[in-house]
Design a protein around this motif. Structure first.
Motif, short mmCIF file in Angstrom:
data_model
loop_
_atom_site.label_atom_id
_atom_site.label_comp_id
_atom_site.label_asym_id
_atom_site.label_seq_id
_atom_site.Cartn_x
_atom_site.Cartn_y
_atom_site.Cartn_z
N ASP A 60 0.88 -26.26 -38.21
CA ASP A 60 0.51 -27.60 -38.77
C ASP A 60 -1.17 -27.39 -39.06
OD1 ASP A 60 2.69 -28.76 -37.99
OD2 ASP A 60 2.00 -29.83 -35.98
N GLU A 95 -18.37 -23.82 -48.27
CA GLU A 95 -19.55 -23.83 -48.75
C GLU A 95 -19.70 -22.79 -49.60
OE1 GLU A 95 -22.26 -24.64 -45.20
OE2 GLU A 95 -23.02 -22.68 -45.86
N HIS A 140 -15.02 -24.87 -43.40
CA HIS A 140 -16.05 -25.46 -43.65
C HIS A 140 -17.20 -23.94 -44.48
CE1 HIS A 140 -20.06 -27.08 -42.87
NE2 HIS A 140 -19.27 -28.14 -42.91
N GLU A 141 -17.04 -22.94 -43.76
CA GLU A 141 -17.65 -21.78 -44.40
C GLU A 141 -17.18 -21.39 -45.96
OE1 GLU A 141 -20.71 -21.08 -42.33
OE2 GLU A 141 -19.98 -19.13 -43.06
N ALA A 186 -14.38 -15.36 -43.59
CA ALA A 186 -15.90 -15.78 -42.71
C ALA A 186 -15.68 -14.85 -41.37
CB ALA A 186 -15.97 -17.06 -42.28
N TRP A 187 -14.79 -13.99 -41.20
CA TRP A 187 -14.49 -13.81 -39.78
C TRP A 187 -14.76 -12.12 -39.70
CZ3 TRP A 187 -15.61 -15.89 -35.43
CH2 TRP A 187 -15.23 -17.44 -35.48
N PRO A 202 -14.00 -22.79 -32.06
CA PRO A 202 -14.15 -23.63 -32.87
C PRO A 202 -13.98 -23.83 -34.45
CG PRO A 202 -16.19 -23.18 -31.56
CD PRO A 202 -15.05 -22.15 -31.55
N ARG A 203 -13.54 -24.49 -35.18
CA ARG A 203 -12.90 -24.27 -36.36
C ARG A 203 -14.23 -24.45 -37.57
NH1 ARG A 203 -7.36 -24.93 -36.61
NH2 ARG A 203 -6.78 -24.37 -34.36
N PHE A 204 -14.49 -23.09 -37.91
CA PHE A 204 -15.69 -22.91 -38.68
C PHE A 204 -15.42 -22.73 -40.07
CE2 PHE A 204 -17.88 -21.21 -34.87
CZ PHE A 204 -18.63 -22.35 -34.48
N ARG A 253 -9.43 -29.87 -52.72
CA ARG A 253 -11.00 -29.96 -53.05
C ARG A 253 -11.14 -29.07 -54.22
NH1 ARG A 253 -14.83 -29.81 -48.19
NH2 ARG A 253 -13.41 -29.88 -46.46
N ASN A 287 -2.66 -28.18 -42.90
CA ASN A 287 -3.69 -29.04 -43.23
C ASN A 287 -4.85 -28.27 -43.87
OD1 ASN A 287 -5.48 -31.12 -42.63
ND2 ASN A 287 -4.75 -31.70 -40.60
N GLU A 288 -5.20 -27.18 -43.48
CA GLU A 288 -6.48 -26.26 -44.17
C GLU A 288 -6.09 -26.03 -45.40
OE1 GLU A 288 -7.54 -23.24 -41.42
OE2 GLU A 288 -8.47 -24.73 -40.12
N GLN A 297 -6.15 -29.13 -47.68
CA GLN A 297 -7.45 -29.66 -48.03
C GLN A 297 -8.27 -28.80 -48.70
OE1 GLN A 297 -10.11 -30.83 -44.69
NE2 GLN A 297 -8.54 -30.75 -43.28
#
Lengths: 863, 249
Positions: free
Chosen positions: B94, B65, B61-62, B200-201, B56-58, B106, B98-99, B102
């Motif tokens: 792709d 944050e 988001h992480e 984050a990983w 899942p794409r976290f 931001r 996108n990431e 974004q």
């Protein structure tokens, strides 16, 4: 379970023959004298179309019972000219090496029938396993076999083969062999769903025939075989139980009277002398050890000690050996070229091994059921007594074996554990189902619920899997997560998505996890054995670990090799969070606990009187009785003998660490759950890290502070389940099982896009992934499954809870013995056992701050 | 350098030199207004995805944050992304487009300037950055301090801030408990700072077990390096590798 009944009627040979076509009857008559008990009871039931579960000893003609009526049908069809090009009979066995059985049970009969009825040669037999070539598969499609032999994994794939699966749509009979070995793990879960998926596609429900070794409870195993009707109750099934027909002669042998004061070398030489005596006085001996490494060791020593005598007549057989080596041993065994074969679990299953007149169990097999299954491998014919000898390895083993032998004679079998609704296997099947057709969500759920393994699955969990597989679990709406299925939640439908999915399913289905092992070498470059890569990654130089029953100090890794130094006297310093040791079963542990109590009640009596009682009740020899009494006498003079309603806790002080030994006799799996939960609570109550060791007879908690009786009582005044979950949060076992669940649930694909993803990459960082999942999507089905598997399958949360709550309600009283310098005799084994886990404080603050202070003071000292 | 000996344990940041501050947010801050972030490895999930791992794409988001908190905590005007901003070596997929779009969009709403220092994972980054109007450079100087990813060698031998190593340290206490924490390494004599990974990983790789790989510091005596760890209660001074080795021996 009203639809599950027991067969009572033993039909006469004549009655059975009347159900058969003259061809089959004549063939049978020519080749056999009489029908065996399973045949007398089973064939007519099968002829009447009943689902049956047959449980009977090896060599009782079980497989032929299952096949006979199918052969009969095929003969009839040929006679009428109605034999079609499709599969009539599906035979599923967990063993890939099916050829032996098939040779004996199918090809030979067919060959013999040819003499009476030449047209039988029209019957085709096909084998489909992972070894079957594409060419052979293509041939099978053109001319489908009438009898298809396969494994659970290959069946799942066949089910999704668009064309070949069509040939399965009129199957009349499904035979599932070795049910006992399938029902208790996820291979069985996987199979049970495949069966329901297949059954849905067949116009009239096929007959199911299950074949099993000794197993308990039969009702539940029968439900597993036949699945459930639409109303949620098991489909009809008649159980044919003829296990009582074979007698077993079981004895316990102790190589020495005193395991403590006899030097280790002498114990060893006495052990091999004992083995020699047994092997020499029998024609062929099968020796079972409990681990693969023990198998290797025993073979090595036997060959070494008895070089001239029979070094070339001894073989090893275990799952790490190559297929060729195993096959060679099997064949030599069959023709009587071997005097003894040493094995771990690989010869438990029904491979044809010819004549064995003695089974030796080296160390308790940890369950009565397993003992009976293993001993049942001896005795040529059904009427010959099976002979088993339990040779004990230490004093706990001795007590366990005495109790086990007695219960084996009276057939007190333990309850089998069938995994309940694993969500990872379900995910895999849902991907498979989506390839079949477009499903209504509820319709698919009905099919799934028909499997006994999924009778308890909740609709919510099922939906969460659909959401996961369709890629709905994602942080961002505009993300292109590849979903593996298409799911329209509004219209309650799901189905196939993408062209890749079929290939993904073919390449990744199955339930057996991959492990990458690293070879370990001694400092003198001698090969010692293998360790799992993920374990090695945690080792720091100087760490002491266990391998093959002895300890080594880790030096370094170089070129994918582990270098280590043999340090047999050091205690392991790192947790070994997995073990190939068989766990003591809860039911047997309870029996041992009762035995301890009865001994405790007797100890004040005259020694000769106790001895007489033991010999009479447990049918043991004097030497074994003496060793038993000595063990208990030593325990009572130093500490106390734990009783059923008492939890004995011994405090052993050793330097700046204190050990607390809990004598909780509830079996390894329940001990595992209780020990980690207790450790977790102690950790949070006392703000210190805690080390846990666990074995079959209890557990030990090691920590830097002292515990009072009230501290211990407080531990159990809590909820075990909630706290165990928290205890598992950072544990190695949850990370490992989570990774396995990810692979089974297709979150991690082992093979994808022509790549084969290594275990190393599969690991990336499951710790971080678990942490993030907890934060963002706590209900994620694959993570939920990892917890379920650890708590219910790897551990035994149900029995642990019962025991825990008895302590909580004071039905079991805690007795603390303080200030021991060394552990009591009963506590010795857990004291020397390796660490199974470290339970960490919730936050690292304390530790890091201490570390900081120490480091700063080092500077200050220097000035 | 400031470290706290009092009972107020939470420490948010430590001043390494009069210009460089290190924080418990995996970044260094120079002159109070420039933040230096290394090894975000954006797109890690989509790379794994290509290998058949459907995480899942976290990540975004992480990362967002963490950045939001950073921007509230410090008066930041300029961000220097010190290499390996994105994970994929070979191409821009792709989802990476996108990431990254974004992310940059931001950040650019609240920050005047973003500088991308190239890392070894960033081969195709320029394409994306160009469209966003962000420059990509091989290194960047803030006065006499050089910000450099560290994957290659450089002629400079002092006052460098690098990433690339993902340094961490693992301790084991007497019970056997393991603690892994990301760390900053600081070679004081040459004023070379190694940043922990922002990703984050990963927790990073243990400097006590694995040799340093960056040519910038490979030949330095790691024993002399100062160590600062990040844990749940802020940043902690762990003195030097030499001391740590002595203590755990």
């Amino acid at each position: 379970m009203g639809k599950i009944t027991y067969a009572k009627k033993m039909c006469s040979d004549r009655e059975v023959l009347q159900t058969l076509d003259p061809v089959i009857a004549e063939w049978f008559h020519k080749n056999f004298k009489n029908f065996t008990p399973p045949q007398s009871m089973g064939i007519k039931l099968i002829a009447n179309g009943k689902n049956v579960l047959i449980t009977s000893p090896t060599g009782s003609g079980k497989t032929l019972t299952a096949f006979l009526y199918s052969l009969n049908n095929l003969v009839k069809l040929i006679k009428k000219g109605f034999l079609e090009d499709r599969v009539y009979v599906l035979y599923i066995s967990p063993l890939k090496a099916l050829n032996n059985d098939i040779e004996r049970n199918l090809k030979m009969p067919l060959e013999e029938i040819k003499g009476i009825f030449p047209d039988i040669s029209k019957v085709r037999i096909g084998i489909r396993s992972s070894d079957t070539s594409n060419n052979e598969k293509a041939k099978m499609l053109r001319k489908p076999p009438h009898i298809l032999i396969t494994t659970p994994e290959s069946m799942a794939i066949a089910l999704n083969a668009p064309k070949f699966s069509l040939t399965l749509e009129n199957i009349e009979t499904i035979i599932i062999d070795e049910v006992h070995a399938l029902a208790e793990n996820k291979r069985g879960t996987h199979l049970s769903l495949s069966l329901e998926r297949l059954t849905r596609r067949i116009k009239s429900e096929p007959q199911r025939i299950g074949l099993s070794a000794t197993v308990h409870p039969l009702n539940e195993v029968a439900s597993f075989v036949v699945g459930l009707d639409g109303d949620g109750t098991p489909r009809n099934c008649t159980i044919v139980d003829v296990n009582y027909t074979k007698e077993q002669d079981i004895e316990v042998i102790s190589p020495v009277v005193d395991f403590i004061y006899t030097p280790a070398t002498e114990v060893n030489s006495m052990l091999y002398a004992t083995l020699d005596k047994l092997i020499s006085s029998h024609k062929t001996t099968l020796i079972f050890t409990n681990t693969r490494s023990a198998t290797e060791r025993v073979v090595f020593h036997l060959k070494n000690i008895f070089k001239e005598k029979y070094a070339s007549l001894i073989g090893a057989h275990h799952s790490s050996l190559s297929k060729e080596v195993r096959l060679e041993v099997e064949n030599k065994l069959k023709v009587g070229d071997l005097k003894a074969v040493v094995t771990s679990t690989s010869l438990e299953l029904g491979i044809d091994i010819g004549y064995v007149d003695l089974v030796i169990l080296l160390g308790s097999p940890k369950s009565v059921t397993r003992a009976i299954q293993r001993i049942g491998r001896s005795g040529h014919s059904l009427h010959e007594i099976s002979k088993g000898r339990l040779v004990v390895m230490d004093r706990d083993d001795l007590i366990e074996s005495i109790v086990l032998a007695k219960n084996a004679r009276t057939r007190e079998l333990e309850k089998i554990h069938i995994p309940k609704a694993p969500l990872d296997v379900l995910s895999q099947h849902i991907v498979g189902m989506s390839l079949e057709k477009k499903w209504n969500v509820k319709e698919a759920f009905e099919v799934i619920k028909r499997s006994y393994s999924y009778s308890t699955v909740s609709y919510e969990d099922y939906l969460s899997i659909l959401r996961y597989l369709s890629g709905m679990y994602t942080m961002l709406s505009d993300n292109h997560v590849y979903g593996k299925i298409w799911f329209d939640e509004k219209n309650d439908e799901f189905g196939r998505r993408g062209k890749m999915t079929r290939a993904i399913y073919y390449m990744n289905s199955g339930t057996i996890p991959d492990e990458v092992a690293m070879k370990v070498y001694n400092t003198d470059t001698k090969y010692i054995g293998k360790l799992e890569e993920e374990f090695v990654e945690k080792l720091l130089p100087g760490d002491v670990f266990v391998l093959g029953g002895t300890t080594y100090k880790f030096i370094k890794t170089a070129n994918m090799r582990v270098m280590a130094e043999h340090t047999p006297t050091s205690r392991p310093t790192v947790p070994q969070w997995f073990s190939e040791m068989l766990p003591l079963h809860y039911d047997l542990a309870v029996e041992i606990s009762k035995f301890r109590e009865s001994m405790s009640d007797m100890l004040y009596k005259d020694k000769e009187e106790i001895k007489k009682y033991l010999i009479a009740t447990y049918k043991i020899n004097e030497m074994v009785a003496d060793a038993t009494i000595t063990y208990f006498m030593e325990q009572v003079s130093y500490s106390v003998v734990p009783e059923e309603d008492m939890l004995l806790v011994e405090e052993v002080l050793e330097g700046d660490l204190n050990h607390y030994i809990f004598h909780s006799m509830v079996g390894r799996r329940a001990n595992d759950a209780i020990s980690r939960t207790a450790a977790y609570i102690i950790t949070s109550n006392n703000k210190c890290n805690v080390r846990v060791s666990v074995n079959d007879n209890g557990f030990m908690i090691t920590l830097p502070i002292k515990l009072k009786i009230n501290d211990i009582k407080k531990v159990f005044n809590t909820n075990i389940e909630d706290n165990l979950k928290k205890a598992l949060e950072n544990s190695e076992i949850i990370k490992r099982r989570f990774r396995h669940a990810c692979v089974r649930g297709f979150l991690i694909l082992k093979r994808y896009n022509g790549n084969s993803i290594s275990v190393h990459r599969q690991q990336f960082n499951s710790e971080i992934l678990i942490k993030l999942l907890k934060k963002y999507m706590p209900d994620f089905p694959i993570l939920k499954e990892a917890y379920r598997e650890v708590m219910e399958d790897a551990m035994d949360i149900d029995n642990a809870r019962i025991y825990w709550n008895k302590i909580k309600k004071n039905k079991i009283k805690i007795k603390l013995i303080k200030n021991l310098e060394v552990p009591s005799p009963f506590g010795l084994n857990v004291y020397v056992a390796g660490v199974s886990d470290i339970i960490l404080m919730n936050d690292k603050k304390e530790y890091i701050q201490q570390l900081h202070k120490k480091l700063i003071s080092m500077i200050d000292k220097k000035g | 350098m400031s470290h706290s000996k009092d009972d107020e344990y939470y420490i948010k940041d430590i001043n390494l030199t009069d210009r460089i501050k290190i924080t418990d947010q995996y970044v260094a801050i120079v002159d109070n207004d420039t933040v230096i972030v290394a090894d975000i490895h954006l797109g890690f999930e989509s790379v794994l995805n290509e290998y058949g791992v459907s995480l899942p794409r976290f990540e975004l988001h992480e990362v967002m944050e963490k950045f939001t908190k950073l921007l509230t905590d410090y008066p930041i005007k300029r961000i220097i992304l010190n290499g390996d901003f994105k994970h994929d070596f070979s191409k821009n997929s792709d989802s990476e487009w996108n990431e990254i779009t974004q992310f940059l969009n931001r950040i650019l709403t609240s920050i005047d300037e973003i500088i991308l220092v190239k890392g070894n994972h960033d081969n195709f980054l320029s394409t994306i950055a160009y469209r966003m109007g962000v420059t990509v450079v091989d290194y960047y100087d803030i006065g006499n301090i050089t910000v450099f990813h560290g994957d290659r060698s450089t002629e400079r031998d002092e006052r460098i801030i690098i990433g690339h190593e993902h340094p961490s340290i693992t301790f084991r206490d007497r019970i056997g408990a393991m603690y892994t924490m990301p760390i900053y390494l600081f070679f004081r004599s040459s004023e070379i700072l190694v940043l922990p990974a922002f990703s984050a990983w990963t927790y990073g790789s243990d400097v006590l077990r694995y040799p340093l790989t960056s040519p910038v510091i490979r030949n330095k005596n790691i024993d002399e390096a100062e160590v600062y760890g990040i844990y749940e209660n802020g940043i902690v001074d762990l003195t030097t590798i030499k001391n740590i080795k002595k203590l755990i021996r």
